[in-house]
Design a protein around this motif. Structure first.
Motif, PDB file in Angstrom:
ATOM      1  N   SER A  53       1.192   2.332   0.538  1.00  0.00           N
ATOM      2  CA  SER A  53       2.197   3.388   0.464  1.00  0.00           C
ATOM      3  C   SER A  53       3.053   3.426   1.726  1.00  0.00           C
ATOM      4  O   SER A  53       4.107   4.054   1.749  1.00  0.00           O
ATOM      5  CB  SER A  53       1.534   4.751   0.228  1.00  0.00           C
ATOM      6  N   LEU A  54       2.610   2.737   2.786  1.00  0.00           N
ATOM      7  CA  LEU A  54       3.387   2.670   4.017  1.00  0.00           C
ATOM      8  C   LEU A  54       4.428   1.549   3.972  1.00  0.00           C
ATOM      9  O   LEU A  54       5.274   1.461   4.848  1.00  0.00           O
ATOM     10  CB  LEU A  54       2.458   2.457   5.211  1.00  0.00           C
ATOM     11  N   ALA A  55       4.337   0.702   2.969  1.00  0.00           N
ATOM     12  CA  ALA A  55       5.298  -0.398   2.843  1.00  0.00           C
ATOM     13  C   ALA A  55       6.675   0.151   2.507  1.00  0.00           C
ATOM     14  O   ALA A  55       6.798   1.171   1.851  1.00  0.00           O
ATOM     15  CB  ALA A  55       4.838  -1.362   1.755  1.00  0.00           C
ATOM     16  N   ASP A  56       7.711  -0.548   2.979  1.00  0.00           N
ATOM     17  CA  ASP A  56       9.065  -0.119   2.635  1.00  0.00           C
ATOM     18  C   ASP A  56       9.790  -1.154   1.791  1.00  0.00           C
ATOM     19  O   ASP A  56      10.935  -0.948   1.397  1.00  0.00           O
ATOM     20  CB  ASP A  56       9.872   0.234   3.888  1.00  0.00           C
ATOM     21  N   ARG A  57       9.125  -2.268   1.479  1.00  0.00           N
ATOM     22  CA  ARG A  57       9.686  -3.314   0.624  1.00  0.00           C
ATOM     23  C   ARG A  57       8.647  -3.680  -0.430  1.00  0.00           C
ATOM     24  O   ARG A  57       7.451  -3.545  -0.208  1.00  0.00           O
ATOM     25  CB  ARG A  57      10.034  -4.578   1.429  1.00  0.00           C
ATOM     26  N   ALA A  58       9.133  -4.119  -1.572  1.00  0.00           N
ATOM     27  CA  ALA A  58       8.234  -4.552  -2.642  1.00  0.00           C
ATOM     28  C   ALA A  58       8.857  -5.743  -3.345  1.00  0.00           C
ATOM     29  O   ALA A  58      10.075  -5.942  -3.304  1.00  0.00           O
ATOM     30  CB  ALA A  58       8.004  -3.417  -3.628  1.00  0.00           C
ATOM     31  N   ILE A  59       8.010  -6.524  -3.985  1.00  0.00           N
ATOM     32  CA  ILE A  59       8.472  -7.693  -4.723  1.00  0.00           C
ATOM     33  C   ILE A  59       8.006  -7.572  -6.168  1.00  0.00           C
ATOM     34  O   ILE A  59       6.921  -7.056  -6.435  1.00  0.00           O
ATOM     35  CB  ILE A  59       7.967  -9.008  -4.077  1.00  0.00           C
ATOM     36  N   VAL A  60       8.841  -8.028  -7.073  1.00  0.00           N
ATOM     37  CA  VAL A  60       8.490  -8.033  -8.487  1.00  0.00           C
ATOM     38  C   VAL A  60       7.714  -9.318  -8.756  1.00  0.00           C
ATOM     39  O   VAL A  60       8.194 -10.413  -8.462  1.00  0.00           O
ATOM     40  CB  VAL A  60       9.747  -7.956  -9.381  1.00  0.00           C
ATOM     41  N   LYS A  61       6.493  -9.153  -9.293  1.00  0.00           N
ATOM     42  CA  LYS A  61       5.625 -10.301  -9.543  1.00  0.00           C
ATOM     43  C   LYS A  61       5.278 -10.399 -11.017  1.00  0.00           C
ATOM     44  O   LYS A  61       5.147  -9.385 -11.698  1.00  0.00           O
ATOM     45  CB  LYS A  61       4.311 -10.147  -8.770  1.00  0.00           C
ATOM     46  N   LYS A  62       5.105 -11.635 -11.463  1.00  0.00           N
ATOM     47  CA  LYS A  62       4.561 -11.904 -12.795  1.00  0.00           C
ATOM     48  C   LYS A  62       3.212 -12.555 -12.568  1.00  0.00           C
ATOM     49  O   LYS A  62       3.125 -13.627 -11.958  1.00  0.00           O
ATOM     50  CB  LYS A  62       5.472 -12.827 -13.592  1.00  0.00           C
ATOM     51  N   GLU A  63       2.159 -11.881 -13.032  1.00  0.00           N
ATOM     52  CA  GLU A  63       0.803 -12.369 -12.814  1.00  0.00           C
ATOM     53  C   GLU A  63      -0.037 -12.110 -14.052  1.00  0.00           C
ATOM     54  O   GLU A  63       0.325 -11.281 -14.895  1.00  0.00           O
ATOM     55  CB  GLU A  63       0.166 -11.664 -11.614  1.00  0.00           C
ATOM     56  N   ARG A  64      -1.173 -12.800 -14.115  1.00  0.00           N
ATOM     57  CA  ARG A  64      -2.085 -12.567 -15.231  1.00  0.00           C
ATOM     58  C   ARG A  64      -2.631 -11.146 -15.146  1.00  0.00           C
ATOM     59  O   ARG A  64      -2.985 -10.671 -14.066  1.00  0.00           O
ATOM     60  CB  ARG A  64      -3.229 -13.567 -15.207  1.00  0.00           C
ATOM     61  N   LEU A  65      -2.685 -10.485 -16.295  1.00  0.00           N
ATOM     62  CA  LEU A  65      -3.201  -9.122 -16.356  1.00  0.00           C
ATOM     63  C   LEU A  65      -4.583  -9.038 -15.725  1.00  0.00           C
ATOM     64  O   LEU A  65      -4.852  -8.149 -14.920  1.00  0.00           O
ATOM     65  CB  LEU A  65      -3.242  -8.641 -17.811  1.00  0.00           C
ATOM     66  N   CYS A  66      -5.453  -9.996 -16.029  1.00  0.00           N
ATOM     67  CA  CYS A  66      -6.822  -9.953 -15.498  1.00  0.00           C
ATOM     68  C   CYS A  66      -6.830 -10.048 -13.973  1.00  0.00           C
ATOM     69  O   CYS A  66      -7.691  -9.446 -13.324  1.00  0.00           O
ATOM     70  CB  CYS A  66      -7.697 -11.021 -16.129  1.00  0.00           C
ATOM     71  N   ASP A  67      -5.885 -10.766 -13.382  1.00  0.00           N
ATOM     72  CA  ASP A  67      -5.821 -10.874 -11.925  1.00  0.00           C
ATOM     73  C   ASP A  67      -5.311  -9.582 -11.285  1.00  0.00           C
ATOM     74  O   ASP A  67      -5.758  -9.195 -10.211  1.00  0.00           O
ATOM     75  CB  ASP A  67      -4.924 -12.044 -11.505  1.00  0.00           C
ATOM     76  N   VAL A  68      -4.358  -8.934 -11.936  1.00  0.00           N
ATOM     77  CA  VAL A  68      -3.812  -7.686 -11.398  1.00  0.00           C
ATOM     78  C   VAL A  68      -4.837  -6.559 -11.520  1.00  0.00           C
ATOM     79  O   VAL A  68      -5.017  -5.762 -10.617  1.00  0.00           O
ATOM     80  CB  VAL A  68      -2.499  -7.298 -12.120  1.00  0.00           C
ATOM     81  N   VAL A  69      -5.543  -6.533 -12.633  1.00  0.00           N
ATOM     82  CA  VAL A  69      -6.527  -5.477 -12.895  1.00  0.00           C
ATOM     83  C   VAL A  69      -7.773  -5.646 -12.037  1.00  0.00           C
ATOM     84  O   VAL A  69      -8.316  -4.671 -11.529  1.00  0.00           O
ATOM     85  CB  VAL A  69      -6.896  -5.472 -14.403  1.00  0.00           C
ATOM     86  N   GLY A  70      -8.242  -6.882 -11.879  1.00  0.00           N
ATOM     87  CA  GLY A  70      -9.504  -7.089 -11.166  1.00  0.00           C
ATOM     88  C   GLY A  70     -10.626  -6.395 -11.914  1.00  0.00           C
ATOM     89  O   GLY A  70     -10.771  -6.547 -13.120  1.00  0.00           O
ATOM     90  N   LYS A  71     -11.383  -5.576 -11.196  1.00  0.00           N
ATOM     91  CA  LYS A  71     -12.512  -4.864 -11.809  1.00  0.00           C
ATOM     92  C   LYS A  71     -12.169  -3.403 -12.122  1.00  0.00           C
ATOM     93  O   LYS A  71     -13.038  -2.642 -12.537  1.00  0.00           O
ATOM     94  CB  LYS A  71     -13.716  -4.918 -10.876  1.00  0.00           C
ATOM     95  N   ASP A  72     -10.913  -3.022 -11.914  1.00  0.00           N
ATOM     96  CA  ASP A  72     -10.507  -1.630 -12.141  1.00  0.00           C
ATOM     97  C   ASP A  72     -10.286  -1.353 -13.629  1.00  0.00           C
ATOM     98  O   ASP A  72      -9.876  -2.241 -14.374  1.00  0.00           O
ATOM     99  CB  ASP A  72      -9.219  -1.318 -11.370  1.00  0.00           C
ATOM    100  N   PRO A  73     -10.531  -0.120 -14.047  1.00  0.00           N
ATOM    101  CA  PRO A  73     -10.259   0.236 -15.448  1.00  0.00           C
ATOM    102  C   PRO A  73      -8.749   0.301 -15.696  1.00  0.00           C
ATOM    103  O   PRO A  73      -7.979   0.629 -14.795  1.00  0.00           O
ATOM    104  CB  PRO A  73     -10.908   1.611 -15.601  1.00  0.00           C
ATOM    105  N   TYR A  74      -8.359  -0.030 -16.915  1.00  0.00           N
ATOM    106  CA  TYR A  74      -6.941   0.054 -17.272  1.00  0.00           C
ATOM    107  C   TYR A  74      -6.806   0.411 -18.740  1.00  0.00           C
ATOM    108  O   TYR A  74      -7.756   0.308 -19.506  1.00  0.00           O
ATOM    109  CB  TYR A  74      -6.218  -1.261 -16.977  1.00  0.00           C
ATOM    110  N   GLU A  75      -5.599   0.832 -19.104  1.00  0.00           N
ATOM    111  CA  GLU A  75      -5.304   1.133 -20.498  1.00  0.00           C
ATOM    112  C   GLU A  75      -3.815   0.982 -20.751  1.00  0.00           C
ATOM    113  O   GLU A  75      -3.012   1.059 -19.820  1.00  0.00           O
ATOM    114  CB  GLU A  75      -5.742   2.551 -20.862  1.00  0.00           C
TER     115      GLU A  75
END
Length: 142
Positions: A57-79
């Protein structure tokens, strides 16, 4: 007695918004097919912290990424969470995917209160930049 079997999650549909729960806040992505999502990932200046960290949240720049859903989610719950479909007409799925794919690799200003990952995906799906999480941010960050 048999152990409970985990059922596979249904495959998200093109243009669906994916909410990934990470502690008190969520990270958001848009499903673009083939097991991939597009998301806005803050570039942290603090070594060792990634976009999944509250320190991002302290970052002031962001990049748009295309990645595998499983890699972005990791072990976190999602819906799948297209929670504003009753308020706004979503763009057609093909348009959502086209808009998302066109932005991959681009850098943007990142503002936790005005331009975060939830604003980004809602803009792609509905053409409306909004984040319901902003109201839940502790007052110290305001």
């Amino acid at each position: 007695m048999k152990a409970a079997q985990l059922l596979p999650r249904p495959e998200p549909q093109l243009g669906d918004l994916i909410e990934i729960v990470r502690g008190p806040y969520s990270h958001w992505a848009v499903y673009v097919g083939g097991g991939y999502v597009v998301h806005l990932a803050p570039l942290s200046k603090i070594s060792g912290t990634g976009w999944s960290s509250i320190m991002s949240s302290l970052a002031d720049r962001a990049i748009v990424k295309k990645e595998r859903l499983c890699d972005v989610v990791g072990k976190d719950p999602y819906e799948v969470n297209n929670k504003h479909d009753d308020k706004y007409n979503p763009f057609p799925p093909s348009k959502i995917v086209q808009l998302a794919e066109k932005l991959v690799g681009r850098e943007f200003c990142y503002r936790v209160l005005r331009a975060n990952c939830e604003h980004f995906v809602n803009e792609l799906r509905y053409g409306v930049s909004r984040s319901d999480q902003v109201g839940r941010i502790p007052q110290k960050l305001h």
